[in-house]
Design a protein around this motif. Structure first.
Motif, PDB file in Angstrom:
ATOM      1  N   SER A  39       1.000  -1.356   0.077  1.00 14.29           N
ATOM      2  CA  SER A  39      -0.140   0.081  -0.085  1.00 14.29           C
ATOM      3  C   SER A  39       0.920   1.540   0.169  1.00 14.29           C
ATOM      4  O   SER A  39       2.164   1.211   0.209  1.00 14.29           O
ATOM      5  CB  SER A  39      -0.858   0.102   1.208  1.00 14.29           C
ATOM      6  OG  SER A  39      -0.254  -0.132   2.279  1.00 14.29           O
ATOM      7  N   ASP A  40       0.077   2.253  -0.147  1.00 19.80           N
ATOM      8  CA  ASP A  40       0.979   3.655  -0.446  1.00 19.80           C
ATOM      9  C   ASP A  40       1.667   3.953   0.982  1.00 19.80           C
ATOM     10  O   ASP A  40       2.671   4.922   0.863  1.00 19.80           O
ATOM     11  CB  ASP A  40       0.014   4.902  -0.736  1.00 19.80           C
ATOM     12  CG  ASP A  40      -0.527   4.644  -2.083  1.00 19.80           C
ATOM     13  OD1 ASP A  40      -0.018   3.729  -2.853  1.00 19.80           O
ATOM     14  OD2 ASP A  40      -1.803   5.296  -2.318  1.00 19.80           O
ATOM     15  N   ASP A  41       1.295   3.793   1.803  1.00 20.25           N
ATOM     16  CA  ASP A  41       1.871   3.865   3.217  1.00 20.25           C
ATOM     17  C   ASP A  41       3.178   2.685   3.610  1.00 20.25           C
ATOM     18  O   ASP A  41       3.802   3.042   4.567  1.00 20.25           O
ATOM     19  CB  ASP A  41       0.941   3.907   4.476  1.00 20.25           C
ATOM     20  CG  ASP A  41       0.371   2.565   4.534  1.00 20.25           C
ATOM     21  OD1 ASP A  41       0.683   1.686   4.097  1.00 20.25           O
ATOM     22  OD2 ASP A  41      -0.497   2.491   5.341  1.00 20.25           O
ATOM     23  N   ASP A  43       2.932  -0.503   3.842  1.00 18.57           N
ATOM     24  CA  ASP A  43       2.575  -1.916   4.566  1.00 18.57           C
ATOM     25  C   ASP A  43       2.435  -2.827   3.407  1.00 18.57           C
ATOM     26  O   ASP A  43       2.033  -2.458   2.222  1.00 18.57           O
ATOM     27  CB  ASP A  43       1.265  -1.708   5.155  1.00 18.57           C
ATOM     28  CG  ASP A  43       1.369  -0.864   6.573  1.00 18.57           C
ATOM     29  OD1 ASP A  43       2.340  -1.078   7.015  1.00 18.57           O
ATOM     30  OD2 ASP A  43       0.319  -0.571   7.055  1.00 18.57           O
ATOM     31  N   GLY A  86      -8.983   6.882   1.847  1.00 21.89           N
ATOM     32  CA  GLY A  86      -8.060   6.453   2.905  1.00 21.89           C
ATOM     33  C   GLY A  86      -8.275   5.101   3.028  1.00 21.89           C
ATOM     34  O   GLY A  86      -9.433   4.434   2.885  1.00 21.89           O
ATOM     35  N   ASP A 100      -9.803   0.710   6.639  1.00 24.48           N
ATOM     36  CA  ASP A 100      -9.184   1.653   7.246  1.00 24.48           C
ATOM     37  C   ASP A 100      -8.739   1.613   8.791  1.00 24.48           C
ATOM     38  O   ASP A 100      -9.783   1.502   9.604  1.00 24.48           O
ATOM     39  CB  ASP A 100      -9.717   3.107   7.048  1.00 24.48           C
ATOM     40  CG  ASP A 100      -8.908   4.436   7.015  1.00 24.48           C
ATOM     41  OD1 ASP A 100      -7.721   4.167   7.202  1.00 24.48           O
ATOM     42  OD2 ASP A 100      -9.326   5.635   7.120  1.00 24.48           O
ATOM     43  N   LYS A 101      -7.531   1.569   9.068  1.00 23.52           N
ATOM     44  CA  LYS A 101      -7.104   1.260  10.395  1.00 23.52           C
ATOM     45  C   LYS A 101      -7.656  -0.004  10.702  1.00 23.52           C
ATOM     46  O   LYS A 101      -8.086  -0.051  12.197  1.00 23.52           O
ATOM     47  CB  LYS A 101      -7.488   2.214  11.198  1.00 23.52           C
ATOM     48  CG  LYS A 101      -6.745   3.673  10.787  1.00 23.52           C
ATOM     49  CD  LYS A 101      -6.886   4.913  11.749  1.00 23.52           C
ATOM     50  CE  LYS A 101      -6.311   6.165  11.278  1.00 23.52           C
ATOM     51  NZ  LYS A 101      -6.697   7.327  12.020  1.00 23.52           N
TER      52      LYS A 101
END
Length: 254
Positions: A39-41, A43, A86, A100-101
């Motif tokens: 993913s973009d973050d 992970d 998000g 998300d989260k």
């Protein structure tokens, strides 16, 4: 994102190759059909047979799986896509959910109006319109919570949409069991809807997509489109094609 190669295999499990050095990431028993995505973050997500994990770096520098993500247990994931609002979209045999989260914040299933629970592809355009392709249920267009469904009865070439790719001109390319078709940019905003057959199976040449996996289609850095077929693969360079048009020739009857 660091240039390393991750390979999901049937028997050797998950492999990571860093400048030629190979590392095997331990998996639990009976985990096959691996889908891996970053993913973009940063992970790493791994989906396998109804379970979804995060792949985390340990204190000693190796990689290992987290516990299964509870919100996605029982969901056989076929594709993972970054969400503009998000989080991550997960596409599979229980429709589409946005996580998300580690919490499901949006869900699309037949109960919410989706044409089929067996989702295979997802594309979110620059206006936030969500396109979801299904196995046998056609194509779903979702804008501001409203679903419009398309199938062979109202302009769709193939009721199975295993992949969706948008080229640099904004046209959407769809791959399914009957071949590859294109949805011109001009007709994506609603109104009269029509997809144009581009590569149709005939004789010994089959353009049926080998769908149901995360790698059914791909757009490379040059903008070329690649499709995994049941026999070989197809490459399309949209920049070399004439302008896509739905105009039909005039009818002449003798």
């Amino acid at each position: 994102n660091d240039g390393n190669l991750w390979i999901g295999t049937g028997y050797a499990g998950l492999l990571r190759i860093d400048e030629g050095a190979k590392e095997t990431v331990p998996l639990g028993p009976d985990l096959f059909n691996l889908q891996i995505w970053q993913s973009d973050d940063g992970d790493y997500w791994l989906a396998a047979d109804g379970h979804t994990f995060k792949v985390r770096k340990t204190d000693v520098g190796t990689f290992a799986l987290s516990q299964p993500v509870a919100a996605l247990e029982g969901f056989t994931v076929r594709k993972m896509v970054a969400a503009r609002k998000g989080g991550v979209w997960f596409v599979g045999d229980h429709g589409v959910v946005r996580l998300d989260k580690d919490r499901i914040v949006e869900r699309w299933m037949p109960k919410q109006g989706l044409s089929s629970r067996f989702a295979r592809s997802l594309y979110e355009d620059d206006r936030g319109v969500l396109w979801i392709g299904t196995y046998g249920g056609g194509l779903n267009r979702i804008e501001n919570g409203r679903i419009t469904r398309y199938d062979e009865s109202n302009g769709l070439f193939d009721d199975t949409v295993s992949c969706i790719l948008a080229d640099r001109a904004g046209h959407m390319w769809l791959g399914g069991n009957r071949g590859i078709s294109v949805l011109p940019k001009a007709v994506q905003r609603g109104g009269k809807f029509e997809t144009i057959p581009f590569a149709v199976s005939s004789g010994s040449v089959s353009f049926e997509l080998n769908g149901g996996t995360q790698s059914a289609c791909y757009q490379d850095a040059k903008g070329h489109l690649w499709f995994a077929l049941v026999k070989g693969f197809a490459e399309i360079d949209p920049a070399k094609l004439d302008e896509v048009s739905t105009l039909r020739p005039k009818t002449h009857i003798e």
